[in-house]
Write a protein that holds these residues in place. Sequence first.
Motif, PDB file in Angstrom:
ATOM      1  N   ASP A 126       1.002  -1.162   0.047  1.00 14.99           N
ATOM      2  CA  ASP A 126      -0.102  -0.071   0.220  1.00 14.99           C
ATOM      3  C   ASP A 126       0.759   1.321   0.052  1.00 14.99           C
ATOM      4  N   SER A 127       2.128   1.306   0.739  1.00 19.93           N
ATOM      5  CA  SER A 127       2.754   2.615   0.821  1.00 19.93           C
ATOM      6  C   SER A 127       3.496   2.574  -0.380  1.00 19.93           C
ATOM      7  N   LEU A 128       3.925   1.745  -1.314  1.00 22.32           N
ATOM      8  CA  LEU A 128       4.424   1.925  -2.656  1.00 22.32           C
ATOM      9  C   LEU A 128       3.344   2.474  -3.660  1.00 22.32           C
ATOM     10  N   ILE A 129       2.077   1.839  -3.695  1.00 26.18           N
ATOM     11  CA  ILE A 129       0.930   2.481  -4.500  1.00 26.18           C
ATOM     12  C   ILE A 129       0.768   4.074  -4.141  1.00 26.18           C
ATOM     13  N   ALA A 130       0.810   4.311  -2.664  1.00 22.57           N
ATOM     14  CA  ALA A 130       0.678   5.513  -2.384  1.00 22.57           C
ATOM     15  C   ALA A 130       1.374   6.613  -2.666  1.00 22.57           C
ATOM     16  N   HIS A 132       3.147   6.814  -5.268  1.00 25.20           N
ATOM     17  CA  HIS A 132       3.087   6.922  -6.731  1.00 25.20           C
ATOM     18  C   HIS A 132       1.667   7.749  -6.914  1.00 25.20           C
ATOM     19  N   ASP A 133       0.688   7.437  -6.065  1.00 23.13           N
ATOM     20  CA  ASP A 133      -0.554   7.954  -6.487  1.00 23.13           C
ATOM     21  C   ASP A 133      -1.204   8.000  -4.920  1.00 23.13           C
ATOM     22  N   THR A 134      -1.125   9.472  -4.470  1.00 22.13           N
ATOM     23  CA  THR A 134      -1.662   9.598  -3.282  1.00 22.13           C
ATOM     24  C   THR A 134      -3.188   9.548  -3.007  1.00 22.13           C
ATOM     25  N   SER A 135      -3.887   9.540  -4.025  1.00 22.73           N
ATOM     26  CA  SER A 135      -5.289   9.380  -3.953  1.00 22.73           C
ATOM     27  C   SER A 135      -5.548   7.884  -3.518  1.00 22.73           C
ATOM     28  N   TYR A 136      -4.802   6.975  -3.572  1.00 19.23           N
ATOM     29  CA  TYR A 136      -4.869   5.656  -2.862  1.00 19.23           C
ATOM     30  C   TYR A 136      -5.000   5.680  -1.336  1.00 19.23           C
ATOM     31  N   ILE A 137      -4.431   6.825  -0.967  1.00 18.82           N
ATOM     32  CA  ILE A 137      -4.686   6.841   0.733  1.00 18.82           C
ATOM     33  C   ILE A 137      -5.972   7.205   1.061  1.00 18.82           C
ATOM     34  N   THR A 138      -6.727   7.981   0.109  1.00 14.24           N
ATOM     35  CA  THR A 138      -8.078   8.250   0.275  1.00 14.24           C
ATOM     36  C   THR A 138      -8.897   6.813   0.037  1.00 14.24           C
ATOM     37  N   LEU A 139      -8.439   6.205  -0.905  1.00 16.21           N
ATOM     38  CA  LEU A 139      -9.274   4.757  -0.944  1.00 16.21           C
ATOM     39  C   LEU A 139      -8.994   3.842   0.153  1.00 16.21           C
ATOM     40  N   LEU A 140      -7.847   3.749   0.623  1.00 15.16           N
ATOM     41  CA  LEU A 140      -7.678   2.988   1.734  1.00 15.16           C
ATOM     42  C   LEU A 140      -8.636   3.493   2.893  1.00 15.16           C
ATOM     43  N   ARG A 141      -8.680   4.719   3.221  1.00 15.79           N
ATOM     44  CA  ARG A 141      -9.700   5.185   4.204  1.00 15.79           C
ATOM     45  C   ARG A 141     -10.804   4.993   4.107  1.00 15.79           C
ATOM     46  N   ARG A 142     -11.354   5.217   2.997  1.00 16.10           N
ATOM     47  CA  ARG A 142     -12.845   4.748   2.467  1.00 16.10           C
ATOM     48  C   ARG A 142     -12.938   3.112   2.903  1.00 16.10           C
ATOM     49  N   TRP A 143     -11.802   2.420   2.554  1.00 19.39           N
ATOM     50  CA  TRP A 143     -12.059   0.914   2.848  1.00 19.39           C
ATOM     51  C   TRP A 143     -12.210   0.659   4.357  1.00 19.39           C
ATOM     52  N   ARG A 144     -11.351   1.212   4.806  1.00 20.27           N
ATOM     53  CA  ARG A 144     -11.322   1.188   6.429  1.00 20.27           C
ATOM     54  C   ARG A 144     -12.714   1.497   7.246  1.00 20.27           C
ATOM     55  N   LYS A 145     -13.471   2.437   6.628  1.00 18.59           N
ATOM     56  CA  LYS A 145     -14.847   3.013   7.053  1.00 18.59           C
ATOM     57  C   LYS A 145     -15.804   2.074   6.670  1.00 18.59           C
ATOM     58  N   GLN A 180      -6.998  -5.095  -6.970  1.00 15.68           N
ATOM     59  CA  GLN A 180      -6.501  -5.005  -8.213  1.00 15.68           C
ATOM     60  C   GLN A 180      -5.162  -4.069  -8.162  1.00 15.68           C
ATOM     61  N   SER A 181      -5.216  -3.104  -7.540  1.00 12.34           N
ATOM     62  CA  SER A 181      -3.932  -2.326  -7.586  1.00 12.34           C
ATOM     63  C   SER A 181      -2.962  -3.014  -6.893  1.00 12.34           C
ATOM     64  N   ARG A 182      -2.987  -3.902  -5.812  1.00 13.89           N
ATOM     65  CA  ARG A 182      -1.858  -4.605  -5.205  1.00 13.89           C
ATOM     66  C   ARG A 182      -1.530  -5.856  -6.422  1.00 13.89           C
ATOM     67  N   SER A 183      -2.452  -6.431  -7.032  1.00  9.95           N
ATOM     68  CA  SER A 183      -2.142  -7.417  -7.841  1.00  9.95           C
ATOM     69  C   SER A 183      -1.145  -6.786  -9.150  1.00  9.95           C
ATOM     70  N   GLN A 184      -1.530  -5.573  -9.525  1.00  9.68           N
ATOM     71  CA  GLN A 184      -1.127  -5.035 -10.536  1.00  9.68           C
ATOM     72  C   GLN A 184       0.449  -4.654 -10.309  1.00  9.68           C
ATOM     73  N   LEU A 185       0.506  -4.086  -8.883  1.00  9.01           N
ATOM     74  CA  LEU A 185       1.945  -3.887  -8.561  1.00  9.01           C
ATOM     75  C   LEU A 185       2.732  -4.872  -8.344  1.00  9.01           C
TER      76      LEU A 185
END
Length: 345
Positions: A126-130, A132-145, A180-185
């Motif tokens: 997740d940190s590697l994805i973020a 490169h793309d900081t919008s991924y942080i928002t996606l993770l926050r939405r997931w936790r919620k 999907q993001s994790r798999s692609q990475l």
Amino acid sequence: MRNLHLSFFRSWKSLSLDLSPQRLFITGPNGIGKTSILEALYLISRLSSFRTRLWHEIAHHGSHHWQVDSDVGSIAWHEHTKSYFLPHKIPCKPHELYGRTAAVYISRSDTLTLLTSSENRRAWLDSLIAMHDTSYITLLRRWRKILAQRNAWLRSPSPQAAVGQAIESLYIEIGWQITQSRSQLVEKLNPTLQTLAHTLSPSTANFTFDFLPSFTSRPSSLSASLQEERSLGYSLIGPHRDDWRILINKRPLQKYASEGQIQIAILALKLTEAHHLNTSRSASPWLLLDDILAPLDTYHRSAFIQAIPQHAPLIYVSPSPPDTTIKKSFASVIDLENVPHSPSA
């Protein structure tokens, strides 16, 4: 990043360092605060510590505040309040500072956690994805919620079907995006891992990533696991159950590799992280090396240095001065015992 200043940070009451040489070897006795310098740089990059989740533990003994300043931004902590700043002390939100400079921390203890903790393995991806793309942080926050909402719904004594369906729809949508993001990475990192492992040890076996997703395909519903989840009171499938491992000749590393092969694998893994950030960002990442070469023989020390991205800035800390083989790779050697504003007890 060109400069760094620590205030009431760990063992340092005050410390200023010029990072402009870009490749620094920092030496000094154990306990003086070498790793704390790496921790501060990592904090500026990723807004987290590799040593603790409790920021009050970072404060100098007896202090209720600490601060890290650099030319790319600053972080301050004061009695449980965190503050973030862009250059020139402009207040900002965490995501605005996150990843402005990239950093990769490599130590013997840190790398081993990647082999023992699935939570750390997910966080590493997740940190590697973020970065490169900081919008991924928002996606993770939405997931936790949405995960918390679904777990609360599962524990409800009288869960409403309509509420469950609404939660499930969003749960699947967000969860599938993360998986999907994790798999692609992982797919992207695999060739680099193999190349770097061969560079470090040409005779080594073949290493590959193996991604283990909870969602093997996008589910249309979660009904198959619903009854068991209700009895347990929490969600059994989703990206919080994703994992990955390293295979050696298509078999699990931890079961079939020797100690030497495991050491090569984890060094190759962290170098893979550095190379990915080097190619996916406009600026090379800082490599923060915590005496990582100490257990290696001369050949593997040289191979490791050669495998570092060519223009990546680098800080190496060690209680011992560099030998002649290592010293030529650094622009400057700093002995912390000779630096003004030495640590204070």
